[in-house]
Design a protein around this motif. Sequence first.
Motif, PDB file in Angstrom:
ATOM      1  N   VAL A 236       0.835  -1.200   0.000  1.00 48.47           N
ATOM      2  CA  VAL A 236       0.000   0.000   0.000  1.00 48.47           C
ATOM      3  C   VAL A 236       0.870   1.251   0.000  1.00 48.47           C
ATOM      4  O   VAL A 236       0.619   2.208  -0.743  1.00 48.47           O
ATOM      5  CB  VAL A 236      -0.944  -0.008   1.226  1.00 48.47           C
ATOM      6  N   LYS A 237       1.904   1.260   0.809  1.00 47.59           N
ATOM      7  CA  LYS A 237       2.803   2.419   0.857  1.00 47.59           C
ATOM      8  C   LYS A 237       3.492   2.644  -0.486  1.00 47.59           C
ATOM      9  O   LYS A 237       3.614   3.777  -0.961  1.00 47.59           O
ATOM     10  CB  LYS A 237       3.855   2.219   1.948  1.00 47.59           C
ATOM     11  N   ILE A 238       3.937   1.569  -1.102  1.00 42.18           N
ATOM     12  CA  ILE A 238       4.651   1.676  -2.379  1.00 42.18           C
ATOM     13  C   ILE A 238       3.739   2.221  -3.470  1.00 42.18           C
ATOM     14  O   ILE A 238       4.108   3.132  -4.226  1.00 42.18           O
ATOM     15  CB  ILE A 238       5.226   0.307  -2.778  1.00 42.18           C
ATOM     16  N   LEU A 239       2.524   1.682  -3.559  1.00 41.48           N
ATOM     17  CA  LEU A 239       1.599   2.137  -4.593  1.00 41.48           C
ATOM     18  C   LEU A 239       1.120   3.559  -4.322  1.00 41.48           C
ATOM     19  O   LEU A 239       0.890   4.343  -5.255  1.00 41.48           O
ATOM     20  CB  LEU A 239       0.407   1.184  -4.689  1.00 41.48           C
ATOM     21  N   THR A 240       0.956   3.913  -3.050  1.00 40.48           N
ATOM     22  CA  THR A 240       0.575   5.285  -2.715  1.00 40.48           C
ATOM     23  C   THR A 240       1.672   6.260  -3.114  1.00 40.48           C
ATOM     24  O   THR A 240       1.401   7.355  -3.633  1.00 40.48           O
ATOM     25  CB  THR A 240       0.281   5.398  -1.212  1.00 40.48           C
ATOM     26  N   LYS A 241       2.913   5.883  -2.866  1.00 40.53           N
ATOM     27  CA  LYS A 241       4.036   6.723  -3.257  1.00 40.53           C
ATOM     28  C   LYS A 241       4.039   6.944  -4.774  1.00 40.53           C
ATOM     29  O   LYS A 241       4.268   8.057  -5.260  1.00 40.53           O
ATOM     30  CB  LYS A 241       5.339   6.082  -2.805  1.00 40.53           C
ATOM     31  N   GLU A 242       3.770   5.879  -5.526  1.00 39.66           N
ATOM     32  CA  GLU A 242       3.715   6.039  -6.984  1.00 39.66           C
ATOM     33  C   GLU A 242       2.615   7.015  -7.387  1.00 39.66           C
ATOM     34  O   GLU A 242       2.792   7.865  -8.262  1.00 39.66           O
ATOM     35  CB  GLU A 242       3.468   4.685  -7.652  1.00 39.66           C
ATOM     36  N   ALA A 243       1.446   6.898  -6.730  1.00 43.02           N
ATOM     37  CA  ALA A 243       0.329   7.789  -7.059  1.00 43.02           C
ATOM     38  C   ALA A 243       0.674   9.242  -6.744  1.00 43.02           C
ATOM     39  O   ALA A 243       0.270  10.165  -7.471  1.00 43.02           O
ATOM     40  CB  ALA A 243      -0.916   7.352  -6.296  1.00 43.02           C
ATOM     41  N   GLU A 244       1.408   9.465  -5.673  1.00 43.42           N
ATOM     42  CA  GLU A 244       1.813  10.825  -5.328  1.00 43.42           C
ATOM     43  C   GLU A 244       2.688  11.432  -6.425  1.00 43.42           C
ATOM     44  O   GLU A 244       2.518  12.599  -6.802  1.00 43.42           O
ATOM     45  CB  GLU A 244       2.554  10.828  -3.993  1.00 43.42           C
ATOM     46  N   TYR A 245       3.617  10.658  -6.923  1.00 45.29           N
ATOM     47  CA  TYR A 245       4.485  11.163  -7.988  1.00 45.29           C
ATOM     48  C   TYR A 245       3.699  11.360  -9.290  1.00 45.29           C
ATOM     49  O   TYR A 245       3.974  12.286 -10.054  1.00 45.29           O
ATOM     50  CB  TYR A 245       5.643  10.196  -8.228  1.00 45.29           C
ATOM     51  N   ARG A 246       2.735  10.484  -9.521  1.00 46.93           N
ATOM     52  CA  ARG A 246       2.013  10.543 -10.789  1.00 46.93           C
ATOM     53  C   ARG A 246       1.021  11.707 -10.845  1.00 46.93           C
ATOM     54  O   ARG A 246       0.919  12.402 -11.873  1.00 46.93           O
ATOM     55  CB  ARG A 246       1.279   9.226 -11.017  1.00 46.93           C
ATOM     56  N   TYR A 247       0.282  11.913  -9.733  1.00 44.75           N
ATOM     57  CA  TYR A 247      -0.787  12.903  -9.763  1.00 44.75           C
ATOM     58  C   TYR A 247      -0.430  14.210  -9.051  1.00 44.75           C
ATOM     59  O   TYR A 247      -0.967  15.260  -9.393  1.00 44.75           O
ATOM     60  CB  TYR A 247      -2.056  12.319  -9.123  1.00 44.75           C
ATOM     61  N   LEU A 248       0.441  14.144  -8.057  1.00 36.71           N
ATOM     62  CA  LEU A 248       0.754  15.330  -7.265  1.00 36.71           C
ATOM     63  C   LEU A 248       2.147  15.862  -7.520  1.00 36.71           C
ATOM     64  O   LEU A 248       2.532  16.884  -6.960  1.00 36.71           O
ATOM     65  CB  LEU A 248       0.585  15.025  -5.772  1.00 36.71           C
ATOM     66  N   GLY A 249       2.922  15.163  -8.322  1.00 34.45           N
ATOM     67  CA  GLY A 249       4.268  15.612  -8.612  1.00 34.45           C
ATOM     68  C   GLY A 249       5.283  15.227  -7.561  1.00 34.45           C
ATOM     69  O   GLY A 249       6.452  15.598  -7.649  1.00 34.45           O
ATOM     70  N   ILE A 305      -6.371   1.858  -3.527  1.00 33.76           N
ATOM     71  CA  ILE A 305      -5.194   1.187  -2.970  1.00 33.76           C
ATOM     72  C   ILE A 305      -5.433   0.796  -1.520  1.00 33.76           C
ATOM     73  O   ILE A 305      -5.037  -0.295  -1.077  1.00 33.76           O
ATOM     74  CB  ILE A 305      -3.960   2.116  -3.095  1.00 33.76           C
ATOM     75  N   GLU A 306      -6.102   1.652  -0.761  1.00 25.71           N
ATOM     76  CA  GLU A 306      -6.365   1.372   0.650  1.00 25.71           C
ATOM     77  C   GLU A 306      -7.245   0.148   0.835  1.00 25.71           C
ATOM     78  O   GLU A 306      -7.246  -0.481   1.898  1.00 25.71           O
ATOM     79  CB  GLU A 306      -7.019   2.588   1.310  1.00 25.71           C
ATOM     80  N   ARG A 307      -8.006  -0.207  -0.205  1.00 27.02           N
ATOM     81  CA  ARG A 307      -8.864  -1.396  -0.113  1.00 27.02           C
ATOM     82  C   ARG A 307      -8.051  -2.673   0.066  1.00 27.02           C
ATOM     83  O   ARG A 307      -8.585  -3.699   0.493  1.00 27.02           O
ATOM     84  CB  ARG A 307      -9.734  -1.512  -1.363  1.00 27.02           C
ATOM     85  N   LEU A 308      -6.750  -2.622  -0.285  1.00 27.42           N
ATOM     86  CA  LEU A 308      -5.893  -3.811  -0.117  1.00 27.42           C
ATOM     87  C   LEU A 308      -5.852  -4.272   1.339  1.00 27.42           C
ATOM     88  O   LEU A 308      -5.659  -5.459   1.615  1.00 27.42           O
ATOM     89  CB  LEU A 308      -4.475  -3.497  -0.589  1.00 27.42           C
ATOM     90  N   LYS A 309      -6.056  -3.354   2.271  1.00 25.06           N
ATOM     91  CA  LYS A 309      -5.951  -3.701   3.687  1.00 25.06           C
ATOM     92  C   LYS A 309      -7.159  -4.473   4.196  1.00 25.06           C
ATOM     93  O   LYS A 309      -7.069  -5.151   5.213  1.00 25.06           O
ATOM     94  CB  LYS A 309      -5.787  -2.427   4.523  1.00 25.06           C
ATOM     95  N   SER A 310      -8.275  -4.386   3.469  1.00 26.90           N
ATOM     96  CA  SER A 310      -9.502  -4.992   3.994  1.00 26.90           C
ATOM     97  C   SER A 310     -10.255  -5.844   2.983  1.00 26.90           C
ATOM     98  O   SER A 310     -11.369  -6.269   3.265  1.00 26.90           O
ATOM     99  CB  SER A 310     -10.439  -3.890   4.506  1.00 26.90           C
ATOM    100  N   VAL A 311      -9.668  -6.088   1.812  1.00 24.67           N
ATOM    101  CA  VAL A 311     -10.390  -6.837   0.791  1.00 24.67           C
ATOM    102  C   VAL A 311     -10.636  -8.265   1.253  1.00 24.67           C
ATOM    103  O   VAL A 311      -9.813  -8.873   1.945  1.00 24.67           O
ATOM    104  CB  VAL A 311      -9.602  -6.833  -0.532  1.00 24.67           C
ATOM    105  N   SER A 312     -11.790  -8.827   0.893  1.00 21.57           N
ATOM    106  CA  SER A 312     -12.133 -10.207   1.232  1.00 21.57           C
ATOM    107  C   SER A 312     -12.353 -10.996  -0.046  1.00 21.57           C
ATOM    108  O   SER A 312     -12.510 -10.432  -1.124  1.00 21.57           O
ATOM    109  CB  SER A 312     -13.394 -10.247   2.101  1.00 21.57           C
ATOM    110  N   GLY A 313     -12.382 -12.303   0.067  1.00 12.73           N
ATOM    111  CA  GLY A 313     -12.562 -13.158  -1.100  1.00 12.73           C
ATOM    112  C   GLY A 313     -11.303 -13.208  -1.947  1.00 12.73           C
ATOM    113  O   GLY A 313     -10.193 -12.944  -1.475  1.00 12.73           O
ATOM    114  N   ASN A 314     -11.480 -13.524  -3.222  1.00 12.44           N
ATOM    115  CA  ASN A 314     -10.306 -13.637  -4.092  1.00 12.44           C
ATOM    116  C   ASN A 314      -9.793 -12.284  -4.572  1.00 12.44           C
ATOM    117  O   ASN A 314      -8.689 -12.186  -5.085  1.00 12.44           O
ATOM    118  CB  ASN A 314     -10.605 -14.539  -5.292  1.00 12.44           C
ATOM    119  N   GLY A 315     -10.590 -11.236  -4.425  1.00 14.46           N
ATOM    120  CA  GLY A 315     -10.127  -9.898  -4.770  1.00 14.46           C
ATOM    121  C   GLY A 315      -9.850  -9.707  -6.244  1.00 14.46           C
ATOM    122  O   GLY A 315      -9.020  -8.872  -6.606  1.00 14.46           O
TER     123      GLY A 315
END
Length: 557
Positions: A236-249, A305-315
């Motif tokens: 989650v941290k890694i993907l969030t970091k990527e999103a910050e660079y992509r959308y927020l610079g 991305i935050e849904r990764l922490k609580s997703v159920s089933g096969n996702g």
Amino acid sequence: MARLATPGVYVRENNAFSSSVVEAPSAIPAFIGYTAKAERGHESLLNTPTRIDSFKEFINYFGKGPKVSFSIKAKDEKDYSLKIDAESNFHLYNSLRLFYSNGGGSCYICSVGNYQSGSKLKNLQEGLEVLVAEQEPSLVVCPDAVNLEPKECFELYRDILNHCGRETRDRFAIFDIPNGSEARTYNDKDNINQFREGVGHQNLAYGAAYYPWLNTTVVSGSEISFKNISNVNELVKILTKEAEYRYLGGPQSTSSSSSSSSSSSKTAAKGATASKSSSTSSTPSSTKKVDSRAMMKFNEVKAEIERLKSVSGNGQVLDQNLKAISSTYNAILREIREIANVMPTCGAIAGIYANVDNNIGVHKAPANIGLNSVLSPALNITGAIQEDLNLPINGKAVNAIRSFIGKGVLVWGARTLDGNSQDWKYINVRRTILMIEQSVKSAVENYIFEPNTPQTWMRVRIAIENFLTSMWKRGALMGISPAEAYEVAIGLGDTMTPEDILDGVMRISVFLSVARPAEFIEITFEQRMQEPVDEGAEEGEGEEEGEEGGEEGAAEE
């Protein structure tokens, strides 16, 4: 003979042909390892060698493969590292896939536990012990042995050689090199040297080793998702970091009024890897103002991305969404798939043995054969590197798997671990003799308790000779005639003494000339000088032709 007491016609049938020797199966491997389950209906198959004839049958009895897990860790803003969790890495399931991809057929499975058991030497040794009672297997394969500590792995290998060469004397083992995906270091920690020292010195003719491991294609992309990552919070941290660079610079500080909601991701551990290059190369000021639309898009992506922490089933839906919004996520999955597809060789090699035996014969060396479902060897082996693998001083040869331009990935070695033996250095020679021994043994068992007389000896000799003649015709034995290829001796004064007859002992001696592979082919080329022309001879030939022409003209006149 019927008792002739009542007048009538009595019919008696005489056997006109001698008994035959049926060729024993030579390529039925027994796989020892861990499975998801081990049951047939309500019957437990744990530590019970079970014959199967297809991969579908394996899944019915033993379930599907393990969910191999990986730990991910951010190294810096633009990079991360993946490490496979050893306790989840079992090889039997995928080795069966390679076995059937390369021509395998019937085999035995001996499940020693499930994926929660963990790889233990005792479990695998127990699986080996129960194989002693089975008569059909002719190969022993243990893909999960490489998961053990090296000392335990080599102890198991010695047990397997003892099982094949002393306890049963009718089987051949296929070994993998522990850490076989790593290059040689040629020191005390060298993987090949450790294997040679650890495998011991007994019964070496009953086994062969292969190196390096293989980059395969058996694990498909559909089998890999975020479920294969054990520490999802780090992802989650890694993907969030990527999103910050992509959308927020870049990461935003808490002082930015318009981007305070993104400050919780400031400690994230990763930027993109393949998008590593597509991300912004320079880190903007943390106080840079962000466009409201970009902020809105960032918040949407972050929520997914935050849904990764609580997703159920096969996702599956979340997995598809992440693939659509994150190039880093796609790069992580590709790398996981590549690592999961690096596998030991024994499953593919067992399939090659079965394919060659069924289509040509056990006398054909299982080498110079292409591997299916394999992209490349884990390491490139050159001729110079293979020299020590093939011809070591101690004779413990390790067969190389090499890639050749225009040919693909080939098995490029056919030696047993007893490479210094002139009798048993080649795999096909050892396995051919094992097959002939078991075939003749099974046929001769029919004559136990028969009269130990010349009539019985003749029937036994004819049966064996007929079988060996068929082997000679197929090319398994050398010689321009059967007399040069084999000899069968049996009889009083030849193989037996009068004392043997009194003791009820029948002795048979069989001499064979087994075909050996052309491992080294040497072609010599040499230039020759052009020979001078003999002018006098040519002139003489011309005069003779002229005289013959004059005589023919005179005759016509």
